[in-house]
Design a protein around this motif. Structure first.
Motif, short mmCIF file in Angstrom:
data_model
loop_
_atom_site.label_atom_id
_atom_site.label_comp_id
_atom_site.label_asym_id
_atom_site.label_seq_id
_atom_site.Cartn_x
_atom_site.Cartn_y
_atom_site.Cartn_z
N UNK A 108 20.23 48.21 -17.58
CA UNK A 108 20.11 47.74 -18.96
C UNK A 108 21.24 48.30 -19.82
N UNK A 109 21.56 49.58 -19.64
CA UNK A 109 22.66 50.17 -20.40
C UNK A 109 23.99 49.51 -20.06
N UNK A 110 24.18 49.17 -18.80
CA UNK A 110 25.39 48.47 -18.40
C UNK A 110 25.50 47.12 -19.09
N UNK A 111 24.40 46.37 -19.09
CA UNK A 111 24.40 45.05 -19.73
C UNK A 111 24.71 45.17 -21.22
N UNK A 168 32.93 46.94 -23.44
CA UNK A 168 33.87 47.41 -22.43
C UNK A 168 34.91 46.37 -22.08
N UNK A 169 34.50 45.09 -21.98
CA UNK A 169 35.45 44.03 -21.68
C UNK A 169 36.49 43.85 -22.77
N UNK A 170 36.03 43.91 -24.03
CA UNK A 170 36.98 43.77 -25.13
C UNK A 170 37.97 44.94 -25.18
N UNK A 193 33.75 40.47 -18.21
CA UNK A 193 32.60 41.13 -18.83
C UNK A 193 31.41 40.19 -18.92
N UNK A 194 31.65 38.92 -19.30
CA UNK A 194 30.55 37.94 -19.33
C UNK A 194 30.02 37.68 -17.92
#
Length: 425
Positions: free
Chosen positions: A63-66, A72-74, A353-354
């Motif tokens: 859940x924390x990763x999501x 993180x991706x940006x 990231x998406x």
């Protein structure tokens, strides 16, 4: 002394300094990462927990990763990627070290394990999109498929050793020392990545778009390709079932019937061997219909759950895990080749990231639902259900015409500046 036949020696002339450093760091951290889930699961069992508690801890990390993946991706498109990876490695080393101390001193409580698992998930959210570009920044784009396959083979080789060693060490000296070794490996990987030269931040205009605008741009790139979001949605459900079966229900079967952590480590090592075998296969094999080949790989994912549900002996469970590992690498390489040739480099980390979000978004639901499902249906029927859902969805995604039609290009589309990216480890 006779001269060596150089034509018989594998040539890695395309593998530059940064590729070798990044691969070495990934192998070092992979040794500990493979054993850490086994150690965490059996630490919880030794505290008196069960499927529900293992599910909460696994779910907290996912859940924390999501929640943090999009940020993180940006950032991975705005900052030097190797610095983001170093910070994430060191943060995860700290969280694992704290968990190891708590377990070794007998002070660990479930809420502490949940919090530290969530911290580990945050680190992964920042590491994964940044890591996505490093392999391809360090090799010629024409070598992208080979580089990814070699990179995954090295990673998965470390996971074979890590899983087997982790299971044996949990049985011999306890889970706390395995977690401590994982922390040391993550710290060493972060130190190695300090020497990376690739991954500089892209040039940006001072008046360029903000982070939210960039995320919206990445969302448009993601949703405009039906093959992309169809596979991600399918894989998100499959991944939830896979994690529920192998991270929550599997350790229970191992504890009840297979002999505990040592044999469970061995069957996880068998999966690692399958991942390596798949990597060696994909170095040579270049399927034309990328997503058809990837879907064939995902069809293998249901085999371990089915053998565990059927009460199969340990060697058969190991064979199923091996086949699942082969399928995982076939899917991973095929998927990343598709992303390399179809996604513009400037938006890659945000699209990645998406992709990650969709792929792991339902995993916390799967881990949380695993214990109630096992309680209501029984452990065997819960595993059968996971196997059935994974198989059915892997077949249904083939109903999407764009999935069936996407083919490999002889050269990357457009300017050739697109990337093939490794899954972070």
């Amino acid at each position: 002394m006779p001269k060596l036949n150089q034509h018989r020696i594998p040539q890695l002339t395309w593998a530059g300094r940064d590729f070798l450093i990044h691969s070495a760091a990934t192998v070092v951290s992979g040794l500990g990462n493979a054993g850490a889930p086994i150690a965490t699961a059996f630490a919880i069992l030794r505290l008196g927990g069960g499927a529900a508690e293992i599910g909460w801890v696994t779910g907290a990390r996912l859940a924390a990763t999501v929640l943090f993946l999009l940020v993180g991706g940006a950032l991975a498109d705005r900052l030097p990627r190797h610095r983001v990876m170093v910070a994430a490695n060191l943060g995860n080393a700290l969280s694992q070290a704290l968990l190891a101390v708590l377990v070794l001193t007998g002070q660990a409580r479930l809420w502490q394990i949940v919090v530290l698992a969530a911290a580990n998930g945050v680190g992964l959210a920042f590491f994964a999109p940044a890591s996505e570009g490093m392999v391809m920044e360090s090799v010629d784009q024409r070598q992208a498929p080979r580089a990814f396959a070699v990179f995954r083979t090295a990673l998965n080789s470390s996971q074979i050793v890590g899983a087997a060693l982790g299971g044996a060490l949990v049985a011999a000296v306890g889970p706390g020392w395995v977690l401590a070794l994982d922390a040391a490996g993550l710290a060493a990987a972060g130190a190695l990545r300090l020497f990376l030269r690739a991954g500089a931040a892209p040039a940006r205009q001072p008046s360029g778009p903000g982070m939210l605008a960039e995320l919206r741009e990445g969302w448009r790139e993601f949703t405009s390709r039906r093959w992309l979001w169809a596979v991600v949605v399918q894989y998100g459900v499959v991944n939830a079932c896979l994690i529920a079966a192998e991270s929550v229900l599997g350790p229970l079967v191992a504890d009840e019937r297979l002999g505990g952590p040592r044999p469970w480590g061995l069957v996880n090592a068998a999966m690692g061997a399958g991942l390596v075998a798949g990597g060696l296969l994909m170095v040579r094999w270049q399927p034309r219909r990328l997503l058809m080949a990837g879907t064939a790989g995902v069809l293998m994912f249901g085999l371990p759950a089915a053998t565990l549900a059927a009460g199969a002996p340990l060697p058969l469970v190991g064979a199923a895990m091996f086949a699942s590992g082969v399928g995982g690498t076939v899917y991973g390489v095929s998927w990343m080749v598709a992303l390399q040739q179809e996604i513009p480099a400037a938006q890659f980390s945000r699209v990645a990231a998406y992709d990650w979000c969709g792929s792991v978004a339902l995993a916390p639901v799967g881990t949380a639902a695993a214990a109630p499902l096992a309680g209501g249906l029984g452990l065997g029927d819960a595993l059968w259900s996971c196997a059935a859902v994974m198989t059915l969805l892997s077949l249904l995604v083939l109903a999407v015409p764009e999935v069936r039609a996407l083919v490999r290009h002889s050269t990357p589309a457009g300017s050739g500046a697109k990337r093939l990216e490794p899954v972070a480890a």
